[in-house]
Design a protein around this motif. Sequence first.
Motif, PDB file in Angstrom:
ATOM      1  N   TRP A   1       6.145   9.744 -30.575  1.00  0.00           N
ATOM      2  CA  TRP A   1       7.586   9.633 -30.653  1.00  0.00           C
ATOM      3  C   TRP A   1       8.033   8.186 -30.773  1.00  0.00           C
ATOM      4  O   TRP A   1       9.037   7.880 -31.416  1.00  0.00           O
ATOM      5  CB  TRP A   1       8.182  10.272 -29.419  1.00  0.00           C
ATOM      6  N   SER A   2       7.287   7.291 -30.155  1.00  0.00           N
ATOM      7  CA  SER A   2       7.692   5.895 -30.199  1.00  0.00           C
ATOM      8  C   SER A   2       7.411   5.280 -31.553  1.00  0.00           C
ATOM      9  O   SER A   2       7.965   4.247 -31.889  1.00  0.00           O
ATOM     10  CB  SER A   2       6.967   5.087 -29.119  1.00  0.00           C
ATOM     11  N   SER A   3       6.549   5.931 -32.346  1.00  0.00           N
ATOM     12  CA  SER A   3       6.179   5.328 -33.628  1.00  0.00           C
ATOM     13  C   SER A   3       7.192   5.592 -34.707  1.00  0.00           C
ATOM     14  O   SER A   3       7.071   5.053 -35.807  1.00  0.00           O
ATOM     15  CB  SER A   3       4.843   5.895 -34.105  1.00  0.00           C
ATOM     16  N   PHE A   4       8.151   6.422 -34.428  1.00  0.00           N
ATOM     17  CA  PHE A   4       9.079   6.814 -35.491  1.00  0.00           C
ATOM     18  C   PHE A   4       9.680   5.611 -36.197  1.00  0.00           C
ATOM     19  O   PHE A   4       9.777   5.563 -37.410  1.00  0.00           O
ATOM     20  CB  PHE A   4      10.208   7.675 -34.912  1.00  0.00           C
ATOM     21  N   SER A   5      10.100   4.637 -35.398  1.00  0.00           N
ATOM     22  CA  SER A   5      10.743   3.495 -36.040  1.00  0.00           C
ATOM     23  C   SER A   5       9.792   2.335 -36.240  1.00  0.00           C
ATOM     24  O   SER A   5      10.098   1.391 -36.932  1.00  0.00           O
ATOM     25  CB  SER A   5      11.923   3.029 -35.192  1.00  0.00           C
ATOM     26  N   ALA A   6       8.604   2.430 -35.655  1.00  0.00           N
ATOM     27  CA  ALA A   6       7.724   1.262 -35.719  1.00  0.00           C
ATOM     28  C   ALA A   6       6.879   1.254 -36.981  1.00  0.00           C
ATOM     29  O   ALA A   6       6.531   0.208 -37.501  1.00  0.00           O
ATOM     30  CB  ALA A   6       6.814   1.224 -34.503  1.00  0.00           C
ATOM     31  N   ILE A   7       6.527   2.431 -37.491  1.00  0.00           N
ATOM     32  CA  ILE A   7       5.600   2.516 -38.622  1.00  0.00           C
ATOM     33  C   ILE A   7       6.383   2.926 -39.850  1.00  0.00           C
ATOM     34  O   ILE A   7       7.044   3.962 -39.850  1.00  0.00           O
ATOM     35  CB  ILE A   7       4.510   3.564 -38.338  1.00  0.00           C
ATOM     36  N   ASP A   8       6.292   2.109 -40.888  1.00  0.00           N
ATOM     37  CA  ASP A   8       7.062   2.488 -42.066  1.00  0.00           C
ATOM     38  C   ASP A   8       6.237   2.551 -43.349  1.00  0.00           C
ATOM     39  O   ASP A   8       6.767   2.825 -44.403  1.00  0.00           O
ATOM     40  CB  ASP A   8       8.235   1.516 -42.259  1.00  0.00           C
ATOM     41  N   HIS A   9       4.920   2.290 -43.249  1.00  0.00           N
ATOM     42  CA  HIS A   9       4.133   2.469 -44.468  1.00  0.00           C
ATOM     43  C   HIS A   9       2.872   3.268 -44.139  1.00  0.00           C
ATOM     44  O   HIS A   9       2.362   3.223 -43.029  1.00  0.00           O
ATOM     45  CB  HIS A   9       3.767   1.108 -45.078  1.00  0.00           C
ATOM     46  N   ARG A  10       2.397   4.000 -45.080  1.00  0.00           N
ATOM     47  CA  ARG A  10       1.220   4.859 -44.921  1.00  0.00           C
ATOM     48  C   ARG A  10       1.355   5.743 -43.693  1.00  0.00           C
ATOM     49  O   ARG A  10       0.452   5.850 -42.878  1.00  0.00           O
ATOM     50  CB  ARG A  10      -0.061   4.024 -44.814  1.00  0.00           C
ATOM     51  N   GLN A  11       2.482   6.396 -43.593  1.00  0.00           N
ATOM     52  CA  GLN A  11       2.745   7.141 -42.375  1.00  0.00           C
ATOM     53  C   GLN A  11       1.838   8.340 -42.235  1.00  0.00           C
ATOM     54  O   GLN A  11       1.468   8.725 -41.136  1.00  0.00           O
ATOM     55  CB  GLN A  11       4.204   7.594 -42.349  1.00  0.00           C
ATOM     56  N   LYS A  12       1.503   8.961 -43.362  1.00  0.00           N
ATOM     57  CA  LYS A  12       0.673  10.162 -43.273  1.00  0.00           C
ATOM     58  C   LYS A  12      -0.633   9.837 -42.571  1.00  0.00           C
ATOM     59  O   LYS A  12      -1.022  10.482 -41.603  1.00  0.00           O
ATOM     60  CB  LYS A  12       0.425  10.715 -44.672  1.00  0.00           C
TER      61      LYS A  12
END
Lengths: 719, 65, 454
Positions: free
Chosen positions: C27-38
């Motif tokens: 849940w915390s990664s929603f805004s932290a990761i923006d590339h290669r999310q899959k």
Amino acid sequence: MNSILLLIALLPLFGALVNGVRAFAKPLQPKNRAVTNFLAIASTGLSAVFAAWVAISYQQPWEHSYFTWIPAGIGHVTGGFLSNFGTDFALRIDPLSITMMLVVTWIGFLIHVYATGYMAHETGYTRFFTYLNLFMFMMLLLVLGANYIVMFVGWEGVGLCSYLLIGFYYEKNFAADAGKKAFIVNRIGDFGFILGIFLIFNTFGTASYGRVFALASANPLHYSGVATAICLLLFVGACGKSAQLPLYVWLPDAMAGPTPVSALIHAATMVTAGVYMVVRSNVLFRLSPVAMMVVALVGAATAIFAATIGLAQNDIKKVLAYSTVSQLGYMFLGAGVGAFTAAIFHLMTHAFFKACLFLGAGSVIHGCGGEQDLRKMGGLRKYMPQTRWTMLVACLAIAGIPMFAGFYSKDEILSGAWGFPKFGPAIWFVGAAGAGLTAFYMFRLYFMTFSGSYRGARVEGIETSEPEHGGHSLIPDRTHLDEGDVDLDKGHGHHADVHAPHESPLAMTGVLMILAVLSIFGGWIGWPAALGGSLPTPFQRWLEPVLLPLGGHEFHFHEASIGLEIALMATSVTIAVIGIFIAFRFYKRDETFSIPNRLATRFAPIHGLLTNKYYVDEFYNATFVRGTVVFSRALSWFDANIIDGLVNLTRHVTVFLLGYGSSLFDQFIVDGAVNGLAYSAGASSRMFRKMQTGFVQNYALVMGGGIVLIAAVYLFLKP
Amino acid sequence: MDIGILNVVTYVPLLGALWILFFFDDPKNIRYGATFFAAGASIRPLPAMRFFNSDGRATGFRRSA
Amino acid sequence: MKYDFGIDGIALLLILLTTFMGLIAIWSSFSAIDHRQKEYYVLLLLLQTGMIGTFCALDFFLFYVFWEVMLVPMYFIIGIWGGPRKLYAAIKFFLYTLAGSVLMLLSILALYFFNDGGIPFLHIIGLGNGYTFSMLQYHNIGHLIPVGLQMWIFAGFFFGFAIKVPMFPFHTWLPDAHTEAPTAGSIILAAVLLKMGTYGFVRVALPMLPQATKKWLPFIIGLSIIGIIYGALVTLVQKDMKKLIAYSSVSHLGFVMLGMFALNPMGIKGSVIQMINHGISTGALFLLVGIIYERRHSRMIADYGGLAKQMPMYATIFLIAALSSMGLPALNGFIGEFTILLGVANRSIWWAASAGLGIVLGAAYLLWLYQRVFWGPLDNPANQKVRDLNRRELALGVALVACMVWIGIYPKPLFDMIDKPVDYIVRKVDPGYFDLQQMPVPPPTTVATVEATK
């Protein structure tokens, strides 16, 4: 009754939680302040009422366990026994906890009321009351707990609230520093405390008061050896919380917090927790004369040490802070010489008059627009009559003048000291000398504040006059702010204009008056036998059940002949009166303070030493603080370069070995094998080439030889 | 505790990983999908706590079949 | 190898921690990761499986498989979405841990062979119980292993687990891994992966190698105490918030190891509880640092100051997490620390005294951090417009705080879960522990302890 007791503690917690959530709301409108007030004061007030009800309906001591809190498991007790080391959340009612509970709830309630007036113009109003209520909850846990662990929860909890409240004006570095210092120094004490608790577990198998004291009381000789270690460790904790030598340094800095905080936490309640703890553990202390001696000596030393510093301070709150440290020293002195009831008695009277003094000082500061420097006060009797009279009463009480509360409690301590088997009279003398100094510096404060004429208006550039940490003698820039407005210097610029000092609102002066009355009559329940009272005094009889017998021998209250008693009393009162008189000569008779000023210049080194608090803070900073930081930096370097260096070294070595090694391997071994193969092919063909001589006779010879060989083999191998 | 719970708890995230790998492309779906599969693994063990209640009925290990 | 899955109270607690913190991490990664999310979420879920599988495994082969499975996703998470030195940190983490695991494999094989045929070239006669990797079987035969062999087996496991804990002096991979990992990576690393090492000790080393445990005891106690104090001192002077929290983990896990090797119920219970508590508190701290990092892209303490005025909700939650980490009573950290030290003091008050220094230092470094970041004047213009927590972040923070408070006030359910397993382990490692007499009840005194009727 169980639920009432729990309710007493939980009500302030409830107030704290609700106000805590509300504190995040956008700037409070005035009517929202009313809600804050209601929650904070009603919860504390109700607590106080319930506490009174419990006290009135009290019959005998009892404990109640509400739930199992930490079921830690089965442990080994010295002597080879098993015991359940689990801890319950349990509360206890007995005379000692009732006394403390009454002091905490009622003084707390009064100070809450006062604070509504004092903090009226501050931002963070709701946050303040949240912390204050949380403090009440923690303090009540401390005094009502039925075992050392619940006490410890409250103990650290009040430390937390103290941290938050000292650092209430957190945008100022000195306040933030003071809060942090308080918590860390307290933690050092807590370290000793918790080790003491572990020893208690190892010795008694439990930390519950009832069982521990029952065991110790029944079998004193068996436990007296380990009691010394336990008590000394517990006392370390008490030194931290109650600001005794050498852990007192946080208390004067704690004056950075708002004055109601200083009154409640750092005078009346939190700092007395150490005294409470020692008296609660009296059974254990009485098993160890060594520990008692240490307590008495540390108490006496602190009492006089702090008094000397108080002589030379110019910040009104600092004088009171050192006075508190000194008076706490008296309480420990009393406990150490065996006058446990006297210690609690003094705790109670001290709560009355010290709260009155601090709140009075707050009233003065409030009335003078934030000024805290005694040299800029004066003449306030004209402007603030109620504050003046109440503070006069409190000063007389702390000086130990008969008829006022402080006299009775201090006298009981001192007479107990005289009767102490080792060095009794010497300890008495130190105590009496301290009393004289106390009377002097308190009246110095009084005369400098209220007598003469007002010196405040004449001084320009009103920043601080304190020669120390960044100048915090003013409530930083936040008084007289409009609600919710963070911007400074709007409207009331009290630095620039010269409005005269004014009396404080009723919320504040009303409380002062109640406390002043208590500072007179509050001591009468300890009316000594020598003056017509009873032995033991009513208060002593009230607390007696807490002083368990040891091995069948009942506790004896100190008795001295009436003549001796009266002589001691007269001497100490005389010393006090002399102190007041000297203060009168120095500070009231002569408005320019010529005598003290001359003395200060004549004895400049001593005066400098006192004004700078014997440079203890600087010493601690230079040694412990800097030492730890420097050492840590060295370790950090060691970690990053040596330990990690080794790890990285393996990387380099492996890479080197693998890389270089594999190229070597490649060159010599792999390639070598290939070359070798080629070489052997060449060598063998050269060898075989020799057979082609071209000579037919050679061929015939070889053919003949071959036939003979085959025939021989055939004949040989034929079965 | 029966075989079901432990295997579910362990392999549901793996299942989720594969699902996301093959079927999800939109970032929002990926995020919510991941949360869903992780939550599935989180919530499932909760009923197992009843095997370890206050009288400590469970002793030692509970094995799967 | 049999597919042997099973748990007891200790494993269950750790699984609950894993699933809870896994959810928080995702849940915390929603805004932290923006590339290669899959790839990222796939890897996180794979990691989740690996971790839970390790806790459930009762067969050593299975245990080892899951143990190695955990390494790979973490390597990628650090190596792809990490900070400037991500490759160095990821490789260091991977190889260091792998080196330990390989030694652990040797120990597993030694147990495997000892159980049946023995090890001929070492002249060790086996027990003839048949070839099996079952951990429960090893629990039963542990005390039969000759002491010399036990010591070597313990050494193999020691390296495998001590590197993961991480114990001094094998801890230097941790600060790098934490600083370079993305927020969720740090959260999972701190909350769960570090517990693998301690779980290994309590599940494998203690019950299966009782005599070796006792012989190794002084060494491990020494390393733990050094870890506590050294870790705390080094934490004090860190300038990067994440590195600070990373070193504080070394200190906290020193407590966990110390409690475990007190070899009594209090110590081991405290150790397990503290594993959970550390996961929650330190996970929370990493989450919070991640939040401010997303806004300001700096982890340096010097870049902050006075944040409490601008971000009051954040400041409050951070304070509660810090207090929990330093062991304030009424929060979860106290429960674990207290129980651990109670157990340790039962063995030796001097060990408890040395460890107690860690408590004082803990308050020092956390409060100093808090003051430098949140208190003081709001000087830096870059900080003056920072937004407070949004709803998602607030929900995460409140969830963690709720756990901290709940465990601090009513930890009994957790204790009950691990009560019997811990007693079982104590019996294995110190068989005579419970064979003493119960303490006599004190005689009645003048102070009644009667319950009032109301």
